[in-house]
Design a protein around this motif. Structure first.
Motif, PDB file in Angstrom:
ATOM      1  N   GLU A   1      -1.993   3.076  15.748  1.00  0.00           N
ATOM      2  CA  GLU A   1      -3.283   2.697  16.319  1.00  0.00           C
ATOM      3  C   GLU A   1      -4.417   2.746  15.294  1.00  0.00           C
ATOM      4  O   GLU A   1      -5.508   2.238  15.573  1.00  0.00           O
ATOM      5  CB  GLU A   1      -3.628   3.619  17.497  1.00  0.00           C
ATOM      6  N   HIS A   2      -4.177   3.360  14.135  1.00  0.00           N
ATOM      7  CA  HIS A   2      -5.283   3.579  13.202  1.00  0.00           C
ATOM      8  C   HIS A   2      -5.040   3.066  11.781  1.00  0.00           C
ATOM      9  O   HIS A   2      -5.995   2.678  11.103  1.00  0.00           O
ATOM     10  CB  HIS A   2      -5.613   5.083  13.123  1.00  0.00           C
ATOM     11  N   TYR A   3      -3.805   3.072  11.326  1.00  0.00           N
ATOM     12  CA  TYR A   3      -3.542   2.761   9.911  1.00  0.00           C
ATOM     13  C   TYR A   3      -3.964   1.337   9.531  1.00  0.00           C
ATOM     14  O   TYR A   3      -4.839   1.137   8.678  1.00  0.00           O
ATOM     15  CB  TYR A   3      -2.053   2.992   9.599  1.00  0.00           C
ATOM     16  N   ILE A   4      -3.369   0.333  10.166  1.00  0.00           N
ATOM     17  CA  ILE A   4      -3.717  -1.054   9.813  1.00  0.00           C
ATOM     18  C   ILE A   4      -5.153  -1.392  10.201  1.00  0.00           C
ATOM     19  O   ILE A   4      -5.868  -2.026   9.410  1.00  0.00           O
ATOM     20  CB  ILE A   4      -2.716  -2.042  10.438  1.00  0.00           C
ATOM     21  N   PRO A   5      -5.645  -0.991  11.391  1.00  0.00           N
ATOM     22  CA  PRO A   5      -7.051  -1.271  11.693  1.00  0.00           C
ATOM     23  C   PRO A   5      -8.020  -0.700  10.654  1.00  0.00           C
ATOM     24  O   PRO A   5      -9.005  -1.356  10.295  1.00  0.00           O
ATOM     25  CB  PRO A   5      -7.253  -0.610  13.064  1.00  0.00           C
ATOM     26  N   THR A   6      -7.739   0.493  10.154  1.00  0.00           N
ATOM     27  CA  THR A   6      -8.621   1.093   9.144  1.00  0.00           C
ATOM     28  C   THR A   6      -8.551   0.319   7.835  1.00  0.00           C
ATOM     29  O   THR A   6      -9.585   0.048   7.197  1.00  0.00           O
ATOM     30  CB  THR A   6      -8.248   2.569   8.914  1.00  0.00           C
TER      31      THR A   6
ATOM     32  N   ASP B   1       0.807  -1.223   0.000  1.00  0.00           N
ATOM     33  CA  ASP B   1       0.000   0.000   0.000  1.00  0.00           C
ATOM     34  C   ASP B   1       0.841   1.275   0.000  1.00  0.00           C
ATOM     35  O   ASP B   1       1.768   1.425   0.786  1.00  0.00           O
ATOM     36  CB  ASP B   1      -0.923   0.019   1.220  1.00  0.00           C
ATOM     37  N   LYS B   2       0.512   2.164  -0.885  1.00  0.00           N
ATOM     38  CA  LYS B   2       1.094   3.506  -0.910  1.00  0.00           C
ATOM     39  C   LYS B   2       0.002   4.573  -0.811  1.00  0.00           C
ATOM     40  O   LYS B   2       0.203   5.630  -0.234  1.00  0.00           O
ATOM     41  CB  LYS B   2       1.903   3.716  -2.195  1.00  0.00           C
ATOM     42  N   LYS B   3      -1.136   4.256  -1.396  1.00  0.00           N
ATOM     43  CA  LYS B   3      -2.240   5.213  -1.491  1.00  0.00           C
ATOM     44  C   LYS B   3      -2.725   5.657  -0.115  1.00  0.00           C
ATOM     45  O   LYS B   3      -2.791   6.858   0.181  1.00  0.00           O
ATOM     46  CB  LYS B   3      -3.393   4.576  -2.271  1.00  0.00           C
ATOM     47  N   TYR B   4      -3.036   4.705   0.756  1.00  0.00           N
ATOM     48  CA  TYR B   4      -3.585   5.045   2.066  1.00  0.00           C
ATOM     49  C   TYR B   4      -2.492   5.448   3.041  1.00  0.00           C
ATOM     50  O   TYR B   4      -2.704   6.321   3.895  1.00  0.00           O
ATOM     51  CB  TYR B   4      -4.381   3.851   2.612  1.00  0.00           C
ATOM     52  N   TYR B   5      -1.314   4.846   2.871  1.00  0.00           N
ATOM     53  CA  TYR B   5      -0.191   5.207   3.742  1.00  0.00           C
ATOM     54  C   TYR B   5       0.143   6.693   3.600  1.00  0.00           C
ATOM     55  O   TYR B   5       0.400   7.381   4.601  1.00  0.00           O
ATOM     56  CB  TYR B   5       1.028   4.362   3.407  1.00  0.00           C
ATOM     57  N   SER B   6       0.144   7.201   2.369  1.00  0.00           N
ATOM     58  CA  SER B   6       0.497   8.609   2.153  1.00  0.00           C
ATOM     59  C   SER B   6      -0.485   9.545   2.853  1.00  0.00           C
ATOM     60  O   SER B   6      -0.090  10.604   3.351  1.00  0.00           O
ATOM     61  CB  SER B   6       0.555   8.918   0.657  1.00  0.00           C
ATOM     62  N   LEU B   7      -1.762   9.157   2.907  1.00  0.00           N
ATOM     63  CA  LEU B   7      -2.758   9.977   3.604  1.00  0.00           C
ATOM     64  C   LEU B   7      -2.505   9.979   5.103  1.00  0.00           C
ATOM     65  O   LEU B   7      -2.582  11.024   5.765  1.00  0.00           O
ATOM     66  CB  LEU B   7      -4.161   9.452   3.313  1.00  0.00           C
ATOM     67  N   PHE B   8      -2.206   8.818   5.664  1.00  0.00           N
ATOM     68  CA  PHE B   8      -1.915   8.749   7.100  1.00  0.00           C
ATOM     69  C   PHE B   8      -0.643   9.511   7.434  1.00  0.00           C
ATOM     70  O   PHE B   8      -0.575  10.209   8.452  1.00  0.00           O
ATOM     71  CB  PHE B   8      -1.801   7.289   7.535  1.00  0.00           C
TER      72      PHE B   8
END
Length: 421
Positions: free
Chosen positions: A330-335, A311-318
């Motif tokens: 606490e939020h990235y992988i759970p989301t 993943d790059k798309k969602y990681y960049s937002l976080f």
């Protein structure tokens, strides 16, 4: 008539005998040369083919060339090769193992040293981008090109040493070929690890990690990426330096390998410490209804691990919009799990932590706290669902334990945890 004389005259007897001998010799020589040339032309394709084989890449010892067909066969369709494994340094001088990021699978070695010879250095020359790229291309479970016993990857995230290494040594003893170990410590940490330790040569290339920032996610991705390069790793457990095992290796291994689901605590927290951390600038890629909170200490199957590393798309937002008091771990992988793998998650953690005192950090246990009663309460004091059946065996690991608890844990482990003394 003059023309006829001119034609007949060359065949006069004296002239013909000399030429006849000359032409006979010439004919024999020419015939011989013709036969030799013809034979050479027939052999040329075989010679040419042999030359191609001799200039092709070398074959590993024990391999043989395929027998060439006597009749032309159709050109085979190209198959997709497995991703290239990263180049690693040569094995230790006393190692006879020829495996690359793939270790003993039959579990028949009688001593830890055999396992260590195969568990050579994790160091490689890959850049972080190349490491993640290769890890994102590795086979999934059903696509694995090798038939190995499935292994559990134990991934330790620590700032320095592992104070419970002696306890983990007893835990792993005798189970070589069913596990792999990966350690992400501070890049400046340089304490020597004994060659007889299962942790010898298991450090991966690391970068600085700062609590509550995206660097924590980066460290988890590095651990997973290195572990994914071993195709036989099918389950991935993230552990801290204050974690201890609650059961012996066989029970934990069977629990993880036979599970239908991954183990990650995911919940929708409506409070300020949950939804209150959501940044509206993540919309529309991530909606507040997608937002979840959970424990950092997780266990994933191979499919989810590959998705996470890729993943790059969602990681960049976080990385851009989840800044303290929003904590990526606490939020990235759970989301992500909530959005894509909800049906593959048990929605619970297998690492026990005591949050009863409140605050930003869980309770830390000292040597006075270590009793049979405490450990048995942690091990069997809950109820959960495992593969559709209710069980009291819900937690496989526990934290946080201070280094001072090592001695009492080693005293209790042989009987209570069924470790070898």
């Amino acid at each position: 008539m003059s023309i006829e004389k001119h034609i007949i005259q060359p065949f006069s007897k004296p002239f013909t005998m000399q030429n006849l001998i000359f032409h006979a010799i010439s004919f024999v020589i020419g015939l011989s040369l013709g036969i030799l040339i013809t034979l050479n032309l027939k052999c040329f394709p075989l010679i040419f083919q042999a030359s191609l084989i001799s200039t092709s890449p070398s074959v590993p010892p024990g391999s043989t060339f395929p027998i060439l067909p006597s009749t032309p066969s159709p050109i085979p369709q190209p198959s997709i090769p497995p991703p290239l494994l990263p180049p690693l340094p040569p094995p230790l001088s006393n190692s006879s193992s020829k495996l690359v990021l793939s270790f003993s699978t039959n579990g028949t070695s009688n001593s830890t040293s055999v396992s260590l010879e195969e568990h050579t250095s994790m160091m490689h020359n890959l850049s972080e981008e190349e490491l993640l790229r290769r890890a994102s291309m590795v086979p999934r479970i059903e696509e694995s090109p090798h038939q190995h016993a499935p292994k559990v990857a134990f991934m330790f995230l620590t700032a320095g040493s592992l104070p419970f290494a002696p306890l983990w040594e007893k835990f792993f003893k005798g189970h070589e070929g069913l596990y792999t170990i990966y350690v992400h410590s501070h890049h400046d940490y340089n304490e020597t690890v004994l060659e007889t330790s299962v942790f010898y040569g298991r450090r991966i290339l690391s970068q600085p990690v700062y609590w509550g920032t995206a660097t924590m996610i980066d460290a988890e991705k590095r651990l997973l990426a290195n572990a994914l390069l071993d195709y036989s790793n099918q389950r991935f457990v993230l552990l801290s330096d204050s974690c201890i095992p609650l059961f012996n290796f066989k029970k934990i291994y069977d629990y993880l390998i036979n599970s239908n689901l991954s183990f990650l605590s995911v919940f929708d927290d409506p409070r300020r410490a949950g939804r209150g951390r959501y940044n509206p600038q993540m919309w529309p890629v991530i909606n507040i209804t997608d937002w979840r909170k959970g424990s950092q200490w997780l266990e994933l199957n191979r499919d989810i691990a590959i998705h996470f590393v890729s993943d790059k798309k969602y990681y960049s937002l976080f990385e851009q919009y989840c800044q303290p008091p929003c904590y990526n771990d606490e939020h990235y992988i759970p989301t992500l799990v909530n959005m894509f793998y909800e049906e593959l998650n048990s929605n619970r953690s297998i690492t026990w932590v005591d949050w009863s005192r409140g605050g930003p950090h869980p309770r830390k246990f000292g040597w006075r706290d270590i009793t049979d009663e405490l450990l048995n309460q942690i091990r069997y004091g809950s109820e959960c669902i495992y593969n559709g059946t209710t069980t009291s065996m819900c937690f496989l690991f526990a934290r946080k334990f201070s280094p001072s608890t090592l001695k009492p844990l080693l005293r209790i482990a042989p009987l209570l945890l069924e470790f070898d003394p």
